[in-house]
Enzyme design. Structure first.
Site, PDB file in Angstrom:
ATOM      1  N   SER A 216      15.565  24.055  50.593  1.00 35.85           N
ATOM      2  CA  SER A 216      14.372  23.356  50.126  1.00 35.85           C
ATOM      3  C   SER A 216      14.738  22.329  49.052  1.00 35.85           C
ATOM      4  O   SER A 216      15.502  21.410  49.344  1.00 35.85           O
ATOM      5  CB  SER A 216      13.345  24.374  49.631  1.00 35.85           C
ATOM      6  OG  SER A 216      12.065  23.798  49.520  1.00 35.85           O
ATOM      7  N   ASP A 433       8.016  23.388  59.840  1.00 39.15           N
ATOM      8  CA  ASP A 433       8.209  23.898  58.483  1.00 39.15           C
ATOM      9  C   ASP A 433       7.093  23.303  57.623  1.00 39.15           C
ATOM     10  O   ASP A 433       6.933  22.090  57.571  1.00 39.15           O
ATOM     11  CB  ASP A 433       9.588  23.460  57.974  1.00 39.15           C
ATOM     12  CG  ASP A 433       9.925  23.987  56.582  1.00 39.15           C
ATOM     13  OD1 ASP A 433       9.019  24.037  55.724  1.00 39.15           O
ATOM     14  OD2 ASP A 433      11.100  24.308  56.348  1.00 39.15           O
ATOM     15  N   HIS A 462       9.997  28.347  56.688  1.00 36.76           N
ATOM     16  CA  HIS A 462      10.772  27.665  55.652  1.00 36.76           C
ATOM     17  C   HIS A 462      12.062  28.445  55.404  1.00 36.76           C
ATOM     18  O   HIS A 462      12.034  29.539  54.845  1.00 36.76           O
ATOM     19  CB  HIS A 462       9.932  27.607  54.382  1.00 36.76           C
ATOM     20  CG  HIS A 462      10.402  26.631  53.364  1.00 36.76           C
ATOM     21  ND1 HIS A 462      10.756  25.340  53.663  1.00 36.76           N
ATOM     22  CD2 HIS A 462      10.570  26.755  52.017  1.00 36.76           C
ATOM     23  CE1 HIS A 462      11.095  24.709  52.554  1.00 36.76           C
ATOM     24  NE2 HIS A 462      11.013  25.538  51.544  1.00 36.76           N
TER      25      HIS A 462
END
Length: 517
Positions: A216, A433, A462
């Protein structure tokens, strides 16, 4: 749920070597940090990494890299040492996301989630709380609930007046941060400086090169690290990509796109269980019911749950199918106006704790890393546009943030992705996502060009490597980190996911989300 509760759930739930403006900054390799003295980790890290046992230590780094001999701050690191020194090939630096996420426990979480034995043999896995976070000289902006709704994801704005109201809150948050930063930490909380810290950690650990695994926002940090230090970065995996080296307004707005692309998986799951939850017989009906319920909650909250909170909960639930039942149960209770059931679910879930440090450091890094419009009308237009094109969540993702009122001037530009260097950047991305949609992986691939390869995964949620469930993706990631096998833009078809009932994986997932991943 009231807005103070939703703040906690947000935390659940994401250049060249030296830029021209910093030409006077000495190369990081010129610094001489002391070697790390390993010892016991802080109690909270021990608990979060259990049953895996980690070692912890500190590395001093310059607060301001333009003054490397000036004030130093401590960055705490953790280590899960190689399980087979004979097979050890180096260190694997890691980051779980955020910005603002604690990362000391991440090596333990990776091991607990079943990271391949070959990976644990090959590396000392290194975690860290980045500068400004957790046990590394933390930033606290005094973000108490008297400021109203404050979070790393702005509230859904139903109209222009809602944008204006949040603008007032955002301005107050920015002013509070500036007033409480008496130590002068905020201006130096940037992705570029954290990347410089990574290279000092490498030096402190006595390694010629360092590999990196980041999720991320960790993809932002990894992209900056590989760009700033192409000569000392080894094998790099950037997973669930933001799509650049800053979490700017465009990246935040992609949350709206991600929600649209991911919601269909939840809707199909819920429709197949209509007899249990009653929120729609088809995926299309589930979507219609979502929009209807959110609008109704805007006008008539149920036990404190309004449309803003419901949309935020739905967004964070898209992170992993493990969370689907929690959303479906709450949705059912809200749809039925059953305040007793809503209260019961809230009591069972417990009161989330608003992580002030995580939110404070999130603001500092995102606001410092890129230029943000100071014109409220710009955000009104963005919200109006995204409310139409991404009706599920766009009017939240596009909303104004405290960065519009940030009182600090940037002292260097956003890190430019360096496409010259070794072919050592493996990009891993789910097709669906919510926080970092597939477009982020494409943007990273386009920017790194021949240095990179994009692993496209037919998956939802995710997180791909180790945190994900796709067997092909796990094999590709391990083959690269352990054996150096760099594939050419492979496609990983949908695989058999882990069972929803796996309590260890569920607990680690929720802990990961709580750290800003």
């Amino acid at each position: 749920m009231n807005r103070s509760r939703s703040v906690g759930l947000v935390a659940l739930t994401l250049v060249t070597a030296v830029t021209a403006s910093l030409a006077a900054v000495p190369a990081v390799a010129a610094a001489s940090p002391s070697q790390v003295s390993w010892g016991a980790c802080p109690e909270d890290v021990v608990a979060d990494a259990a049953p895996t046992v980690l070692e912890c230590g500190t590395v001093p780094v310059p607060l301001d890299y333009r003054d490397p001999d000036g004030r130093q701050i401590d960055v705490m690191v953790s280590r899960l040492a190689s399980t087979d020194p004979a097979k050890r090939r180096g260190i694997l630096l890691t980051n779980p996301g955020g910005p603002g996420g604690t990362g000391l426990e991440l090596p333990g979480q990776l091991a607990n989630l079943g990271a391949p034995a070959s990976l644990l043999d090959a590396y000392d896995i290194i975690g860290m709380d980045p500068r400004g976070v957790g046990h590394s000289t933390p930033l606290l902006c005094g973000l108490t609930t008297d400021l109203g709704y404050w979070a790393n994801i702005p509230p859904y704005a139903v109209d222009e007046a809602a944008v204006d109201r949040h603008a007032a809150t955002s301005e107050a948050v920015a002013e509070r941060c500036a007033a409480t930063d008496t130590g002068g930490l905020i201006p130096h909380l940037t992705t570029a400086n954290t990347a410089r810290d990574l290279d000092l950690i490498r030096i402190a650990l006595g390694e010629e090169k360092a590999s990196f695994l980041g999720y991320s926002y960790g993809s932002v940090l990894g992209a900056a690290y590989a760009s700033m230090f192409p000569g000392t970065s080894d094998r790099i995996i950037i997973d669930s990509n933001v799509g650049g080296t800053a979490l700017d307004h465009d990246a935040l707005r992609r949350f709206g796109l991600g929600m649209e692309q991911t919601f269909g998986d939840f809707a199909a799951w819920a429709a197949a269980r209509h007899d249990t939850y009653g929120i729609g017989r088809t995926a299309a009906e589930v979507r219609r019911n979502y929009l209807t319920l959110a609008a109704r909650l805007d006008e008539e909250p149920v036990d404190g749950y309004d449309g803003v909170t419901f949309r935020l909960l739905a967004f964070t639930a898209m992170y992993d199918s493990i969370v689907y039942p929690l959303l479906a149960e709450l949705w059912q209770a809200l749809q039925n106006g059953d305040e007793a059931a809503v209260a019961k679910l809230a009591a069972e879930a417990g009161e989330p704790v608003a992580e002030e440090n995580a939110l404070s450091s999130f603001l500092a890094v995102t606001c410092n890393d890129s230029d943000w419009s100071e014109d409220v009308a710009t955000y009104r237009r963005a919200v109006a546009k995204d409310r139409k094109r991404y009706p599920l969540f766009g009017a939240a993702a596009a909303n104004i943030t405290p960065c519009a009122f940030w009182p600090y001037e940037r002292y260097e530009p956003t890190v430019k992705i360096n496409d010259r260097g070794p072919r050592n950047v493996l990009i891993m991305q789910n097709l669906r996502d919510p926080a970092t949609p597939y477009r982020g992986g494409q943007l990273a691939r386009e920017a790194f060009r021949k240095r990179s390869s994009l692993v496209t995964v037919d998956g939802s949620g995710h997180g791909v490597y180790v945190f994900g469930t796709n067997p092909c993706a796990q094999r590709v990631g391990t083959a690269y980190l352990v054996d150096g096998v760099m594939p050419r833009d492979p496609y990983c078809a949908a695989g058999t996911p882990a069972p929803d009932a796996d309590p260890r994986r569920r607990a680690d997932l929720l802990n990961r989300l709580s750290n800003g991943f």
